[in-house]
Motif scaffolding. Structure first.
Motif, PDB file in Angstrom:
ATOM      1  N   LEU A 117      24.566  -6.016   2.187  1.00 23.16           N
ATOM      2  CA  LEU A 117      24.980  -7.331   1.324  1.00 23.16           C
ATOM      3  C   LEU A 117      23.445  -7.777   0.914  1.00 23.16           C
ATOM      4  N   ALA A 118      23.149  -7.452  -0.712  1.00 20.73           N
ATOM      5  CA  ALA A 118      22.577  -8.541  -1.109  1.00 20.73           C
ATOM      6  C   ALA A 118      21.881  -9.894  -1.069  1.00 20.73           C
ATOM      7  N   THR A 124      19.989 -18.459  -0.390  1.00 25.53           N
ATOM      8  CA  THR A 124      19.773 -19.098   0.232  1.00 25.53           C
ATOM      9  C   THR A 124      20.104 -17.653   1.654  1.00 25.53           C
ATOM     10  N   VAL A 125      19.522 -18.323   2.672  1.00 23.54           N
ATOM     11  CA  VAL A 125      19.527 -16.953   3.540  1.00 23.54           C
ATOM     12  C   VAL A 125      21.087 -17.547   4.397  1.00 23.54           C
ATOM     13  N   TRP A 131      28.758 -13.183   6.973  1.00 20.33           N
ATOM     14  CA  TRP A 131      29.513 -12.093   6.959  1.00 20.33           C
ATOM     15  C   TRP A 131      27.955 -11.471   8.239  1.00 20.33           C
ATOM     16  N   ALA A 132      27.455 -11.860   8.603  1.00 22.55           N
ATOM     17  CA  ALA A 132      26.134 -11.472   9.481  1.00 22.55           C
ATOM     18  C   ALA A 132      27.122 -10.822  10.302  1.00 22.55           C
ATOM     19  N   ASN A 133      27.844 -11.414  10.837  1.00 21.00           N
ATOM     20  CA  ASN A 133      28.191 -10.064  12.653  1.00 21.00           C
ATOM     21  C   ASN A 133      29.517  -8.496  10.906  1.00 21.00           C
TER      22      ASN A 133
END
Length: 199
Positions: A117-118, A124-125, A131-133
């Motif tokens: 994922l870009a 912003t981060v 969606w990080a996990n």
């Protein structure tokens, strides 16, 4: 145990008339994976190549090299199936290009690819957090997408620690790509070790 660092040259600034040979050269120089920039002329102003070129590279280079497809396209859902069939290892799409990342992430997984994922420099981060996990890699852009050879944006450094580094012209245009790849890898490993010690 120290985290490993992977270096993936972006072949956008290579001699595109010799793309297979250029990819082989990068792998011979110690690249851990290949970063393939797909641009559609809509999400970004430039056009590069699509799944037929990826398929040709897979046939030329064999099954072993890891292909990270950086999909700078306005409809990332459209290209999941063709890129999977062409031999993509990872499908990295832009958060800014879709209103519904969940089903897209599921579709990529169902097509047996890893999920990247870009985000553009202006995103912003925190937007990645939900969606990080569900993803294998977050790509934090340090240049505006769409053109190779841009100056690195130093102010992006604070956004995230990194263990996968994409570098374009710095590697591709070097007289000694192996030494640049090693320099990047060593700098990355040192930064990770320092961060672990600082905790």
């Amino acid at each position: 145990m120290a985290q490993s660092c992977k270096i993936g040259p972006s072949v956008l600034n290579s001699d595109l008339a010799r793309l297979g040979a250029e990819c082989s050269r990068m792998l011979d120089c110690g690249a851990d994976y290949l970063h393939l920039d797909v641009m559609d002329g809509h999400f970004v102003p430039n056009i590069t190549f699509g799944h037929p070129v990826v398929e040709c590279l897979r046939k030329e280079l064999g099954q072993e090299p890891f292909f990270d497809l950086h999909m700078m396209v306005s409809k990332p859902e459209q290209w999941v199936k063709p890129m999977a069939a062409a031999g993509a290892s990872q499908y990295t799409f832009h958060l800014e290009a879709t209103n519904n990342p969940g089903p897209l992430i599921k579709d990529i997984r169902e097509h047996h690819m890893k999920v990247g994922l870009a985000i553009k420099p202006g995103t912003t981060v925190e937007c990645l957090a939900p969606w990080a996990n569900q993803i294998d890699m977050a790509l934090v852009m340090t240049v505006e997408p769409g053109f190779g050879g841009q100056k690195f944006m130093d102010d992006m450094m604070s956004k995230a620690g990194a263990n996968m580094i994409v570098s374009g012209s710095a590697v591709m245009k070097s007289d000694d790509p192996r030494s640049v790849i090693n320099l990047l890898r060593n700098a990355c490993v040192e930064a990770i070790q320092k961060r672990c010690l600082d905790r």
